[in-house]
Design a protein around this motif. Structure first.
Motif, PDB file in Angstrom:
ATOM      1  N   LEU A  38       1.007  -1.137   0.247  1.00 18.97           N
ATOM      2  CA  LEU A  38       0.081  -0.321   0.014  1.00 18.97           C
ATOM      3  C   LEU A  38       0.616   1.212  -0.010  1.00 18.97           C
ATOM      4  N   ALA A  39       1.921   1.539   0.713  1.00 19.24           N
ATOM      5  CA  ALA A  39       2.826   2.107   0.569  1.00 19.24           C
ATOM      6  C   ALA A  39       3.680   2.621  -0.335  1.00 19.24           C
ATOM      7  N   ASN A  40       3.696   1.695  -0.759  1.00 20.56           N
ATOM      8  CA  ASN A  40       4.658   2.243  -2.687  1.00 20.56           C
ATOM      9  C   ASN A  40       3.534   2.403  -3.645  1.00 20.56           C
ATOM     10  N   THR A  41       2.289   2.419  -3.020  1.00 19.03           N
ATOM     11  CA  THR A  41       1.326   2.855  -5.054  1.00 19.03           C
ATOM     12  C   THR A  41      -0.165   3.834  -4.076  1.00 19.03           C
ATOM     13  N   SER A  42       0.799   4.498  -3.301  1.00 18.57           N
ATOM     14  CA  SER A  42       0.461   5.400  -3.313  1.00 18.57           C
ATOM     15  C   SER A  42       0.183   6.290  -3.415  1.00 18.57           C
ATOM     16  N   ASP A  43       1.685   6.370  -4.762  1.00 18.38           N
ATOM     17  CA  ASP A  43       1.004   7.922  -5.356  1.00 18.38           C
ATOM     18  C   ASP A  43       1.170   7.442  -6.439  1.00 18.38           C
ATOM     19  N   PHE A  44       0.278   5.829  -7.476  1.00 18.04           N
ATOM     20  CA  PHE A  44       0.252   5.054  -8.161  1.00 18.04           C
ATOM     21  C   PHE A  44      -1.306   5.836  -8.382  1.00 18.04           C
TER      22      PHE A  44
ATOM     23  N   ALA B 183       3.228  -6.357 -21.778  1.00 14.36           N
ATOM     24  CA  ALA B 183       4.493  -6.149 -22.378  1.00 14.36           C
ATOM     25  C   ALA B 183       5.448  -5.729 -21.830  1.00 14.36           C
ATOM     26  N   ASP B 184       4.960  -4.994 -21.505  1.00 12.25           N
ATOM     27  CA  ASP B 184       6.255  -3.561 -21.897  1.00 12.25           C
ATOM     28  C   ASP B 184       6.882  -3.321 -20.424  1.00 12.25           C
ATOM     29  N   MET B 185       6.593  -4.074 -18.997  1.00 12.98           N
ATOM     30  CA  MET B 185       6.890  -3.982 -17.877  1.00 12.98           C
ATOM     31  C   MET B 185       8.025  -4.522 -17.951  1.00 12.98           C
ATOM     32  N   LEU B 186       8.687  -4.357 -17.217  1.00  8.45           N
ATOM     33  CA  LEU B 186      10.517  -4.903 -17.071  1.00  8.45           C
ATOM     34  C   LEU B 186       9.779  -6.833 -16.735  1.00  8.45           C
ATOM     35  N   GLU B 187      11.132  -7.869 -16.889  1.00 17.53           N
ATOM     36  CA  GLU B 187      10.372  -8.727 -16.581  1.00 17.53           C
ATOM     37  C   GLU B 187      10.635  -9.422 -15.188  1.00 17.53           C
TER      38      GLU B 187
ATOM     39  N   LYS C 190      13.145  -2.530  -3.875  1.00 15.10           N
ATOM     40  CA  LYS C 190      13.487  -1.507  -2.561  1.00 15.10           C
ATOM     41  C   LYS C 190      14.252  -0.106  -3.609  1.00 15.10           C
ATOM     42  N   ASP C 191      15.422  -0.694  -3.855  1.00 17.81           N
ATOM     43  CA  ASP C 191      16.094   0.203  -4.943  1.00 17.81           C
ATOM     44  C   ASP C 191      15.489   0.646  -6.120  1.00 17.81           C
ATOM     45  N   ARG C 192      14.365   0.597  -6.793  1.00 14.58           N
ATOM     46  CA  ARG C 192      14.296   1.104  -8.212  1.00 14.58           C
ATOM     47  C   ARG C 192      12.966   2.115  -7.588  1.00 14.58           C
ATOM     48  N   LEU C 193      12.218   1.284  -6.408  1.00 13.46           N
ATOM     49  CA  LEU C 193      11.098   2.448  -6.299  1.00 13.46           C
ATOM     50  C   LEU C 193      11.429   3.620  -5.157  1.00 13.46           C
ATOM     51  N   TYR C 194      12.885   3.168  -4.534  1.00 11.55           N
ATOM     52  CA  TYR C 194      12.608   4.520  -3.861  1.00 11.55           C
ATOM     53  C   TYR C 194      13.742   5.339  -4.795  1.00 11.55           C
ATOM     54  N   THR C 195      15.083   4.988  -5.692  1.00 11.35           N
ATOM     55  CA  THR C 195      15.536   5.561  -6.339  1.00 11.35           C
ATOM     56  C   THR C 195      14.951   6.035  -7.937  1.00 11.35           C
ATOM     57  N   SER C 196      14.522   5.546  -8.516  1.00  6.31           N
ATOM     58  CA  SER C 196      13.912   6.245 -10.090  1.00  6.31           C
ATOM     59  C   SER C 196      13.046   7.070  -9.882  1.00  6.31           C
TER      60      SER C 196
ATOM     61  N   ARG D  96       9.502   2.569 -12.612  1.00  8.28           N
ATOM     62  CA  ARG D  96       8.842   2.786 -11.019  1.00  8.28           C
ATOM     63  C   ARG D  96       7.296   2.308 -11.658  1.00  8.28           C
ATOM     64  N   ARG D  97       6.810   2.491 -13.067  1.00 12.52           N
ATOM     65  CA  ARG D  97       5.425   2.653 -13.118  1.00 12.52           C
ATOM     66  C   ARG D  97       5.524   0.864 -13.256  1.00 12.52           C
ATOM     67  N   SER D  98       6.822   0.340 -14.067  1.00 14.22           N
ATOM     68  CA  SER D  98       5.911  -1.315 -13.872  1.00 14.22           C
ATOM     69  C   SER D  98       5.947  -1.827 -12.743  1.00 14.22           C
ATOM     70  N   ALA D  99       7.050  -1.366 -11.354  1.00 18.33           N
ATOM     71  CA  ALA D  99       6.737  -1.837 -10.386  1.00 18.33           C
ATOM     72  C   ALA D  99       5.287  -1.742  -9.399  1.00 18.33           C
ATOM     73  N   GLN D 100       5.315  -0.619  -9.715  1.00 21.76           N
ATOM     74  CA  GLN D 100       3.958  -0.080  -9.226  1.00 21.76           C
ATOM     75  C   GLN D 100       2.494  -0.751  -9.860  1.00 21.76           C
ATOM     76  N   THR D 101       2.895  -1.274 -10.913  1.00 30.33           N
ATOM     77  CA  THR D 101       1.956  -1.631 -11.762  1.00 30.33           C
ATOM     78  C   THR D 101       1.285  -3.190 -11.387  1.00 30.33           C
ATOM     79  N   ALA D 102       2.735  -3.897 -11.578  1.00 24.49           N
ATOM     80  CA  ALA D 102       2.872  -5.252 -10.448  1.00 24.49           C
ATOM     81  C   ALA D 102       2.293  -5.388  -9.502  1.00 24.49           C
ATOM     82  N   LEU D 103       3.257  -4.015  -8.327  1.00 19.93           N
ATOM     83  CA  LEU D 103       2.369  -4.281  -6.788  1.00 19.93           C
ATOM     84  C   LEU D 103       0.980  -4.087  -7.000  1.00 19.93           C
ATOM     85  N   HIS D 104       0.568  -3.131  -7.426  1.00 22.26           N
ATOM     86  CA  HIS D 104      -0.974  -2.455  -7.298  1.00 22.26           C
ATOM     87  C   HIS D 104      -1.934  -3.782  -8.012  1.00 22.26           C
ATOM     88  N   GLN D 105      -1.441  -4.923  -8.891  1.00 22.88           N
ATOM     89  CA  GLN D 105      -2.079  -5.846  -8.805  1.00 22.88           C
ATOM     90  C   GLN D 105      -1.680  -7.199  -7.877  1.00 22.88           C
ATOM     91  N   ILE D 106      -1.077  -7.243  -7.610  1.00 14.39           N
ATOM     92  CA  ILE D 106      -0.427  -8.490  -6.377  1.00 14.39           C
ATOM     93  C   ILE D 106      -1.308  -8.119  -4.879  1.00 14.39           C
TER      94      ILE D 106
END
Length: 288
Positions: A87-93, A103-107, A156-162, A169-179
């Motif tokens: 929840l904390a890492n998708t709060s701005d998503f 198809a465009d997400m990081l592997e 964590k590094d990608r979320l906090y530094t990208s 960052r959006r690729s990661a947040q997309t995955a986190l949101h669906q999870i």
């Protein structure tokens, strides 16, 4: 109902064993080994009682005492803390406008989603035959190993530094949101208050209990096999790093530079990550 309609007044019947103490002994007021549900609820909350019921194999006797409840509390904290991170890492998503196509997400994000889809198939199969304790066990393992022990750790590094709106960052947040959406639906039957509390933050309807299970990407067996092997290699690397740290030659793993020698099939997997290998291993540099 049997007399009038020639069938029982229910579609299914679930029976369970007796509730006993931690040593498997019958509960008795004279012995003093009884556990009052209201006392547990007042002390630990109703969620703990629900989770204890769901995590216990009801085909036999159901054991309960303070030690068993303490383990249930630990399981609850693991699931709840995982949800807090998600929840904390998708709060701005905003999923409606900022989601990245699969198809465009990081592997690694694709892997996280296909692993989630694989687990959802297992969870639904258990639910259909009223097997609740494997659901709790697998969700707990998913939170501690797949997410906490690997994916979220790497992320964590990608979320906090990208950059806030970058593809990484959006690729990661997309995955986190669906999870998050999938996980809340899985736990809603037995962690009702927790799921509803989180749904008020991420949900787009009044209650989670009117939702269907989430539609996730098709399970990609090839991707699962690849990342399962990469995780195994990562565990070996982490073990070697820990040995160096124990000798006082290294602080954080981010201070390490790793060179891997591998068999041809493993080498191809490692090299396919290119510069992302160091992020997977959480080191300052990594070469294969």
């Amino acid at each position: 109902a049997c007399a009038m309609y020639d069938h029982a007044p229910y579609k299914g019947l679930l029976t369970h064993g007796f509730t006993v103490d931690g040593q498997g002994k019958k509960m008795s007021k004279s012995v003093g080994n009884t556990v009052a549900p209201q006392d547990v609820s007042n002390k630990m909350g109703a969620e703990i009682i629900r989770l204890w019921v769901a995590s216990t194999d009801y085909s036999g006797d159901l054991g309960i005492d303070d030690k068993i409840l303490a383990r249930v509390v630990d399981a609850y904290r693991r699931i709840r803390n995982t949800l807090r991170f998600l929840l904390a890492n998708t709060s701005d998503f905003d999923a409606a406008t900022e989601s990245v196509a699969y198809a465009d997400m990081l592997e690694i994000d694709q892997y996280a989603l296909t692993r989630t889809a694989q687990l959802q198939q297992e969870v639904l199969a258990h639910y259909k035959v009223y097997e609740f304790h494997p659901v709790v066990a697998k969700i707990q393992l998913f939170c501690s190993e797949d997410l906490g022990g690997f994916y979220l750790d790497v992320l964590k590094d990608r979320l906090y530094t990208s950059a806030p709106k970058s593809l990484a960052r959006r690729s990661a947040q997309t995955a986190l949101h669906q999870i998050t959406q999938a996980l809340l639906r899985w736990v809603a039957p037995f962690l009702s208050f927790t799921a509803e509390e989180a749904w008020k933050i991420v949900g787009n309807s009044d209650t989670i209990f009117l939702e269907k299970f989430l539609e996730l990407p098709t399970v990609d067996d090839g991707l699962l096999d690849k990342w399962t092997r990469l995780c195994a290699i990562r565990n070996v690397v982490n073990k070697d790093i820990e040995n160096v740290r124990a000798d006082g030659k290294l602080g954080s793993s981010l201070q390490a530079e790793v060179t891997l020698t591998a068999q041809p099939e493993d080498l191809a997997l490692l090299q396919s990550l290119a510069d992302d290998l160091k992020f997977v291993l959480i080191t300052s540099a990594a070469n294969a």
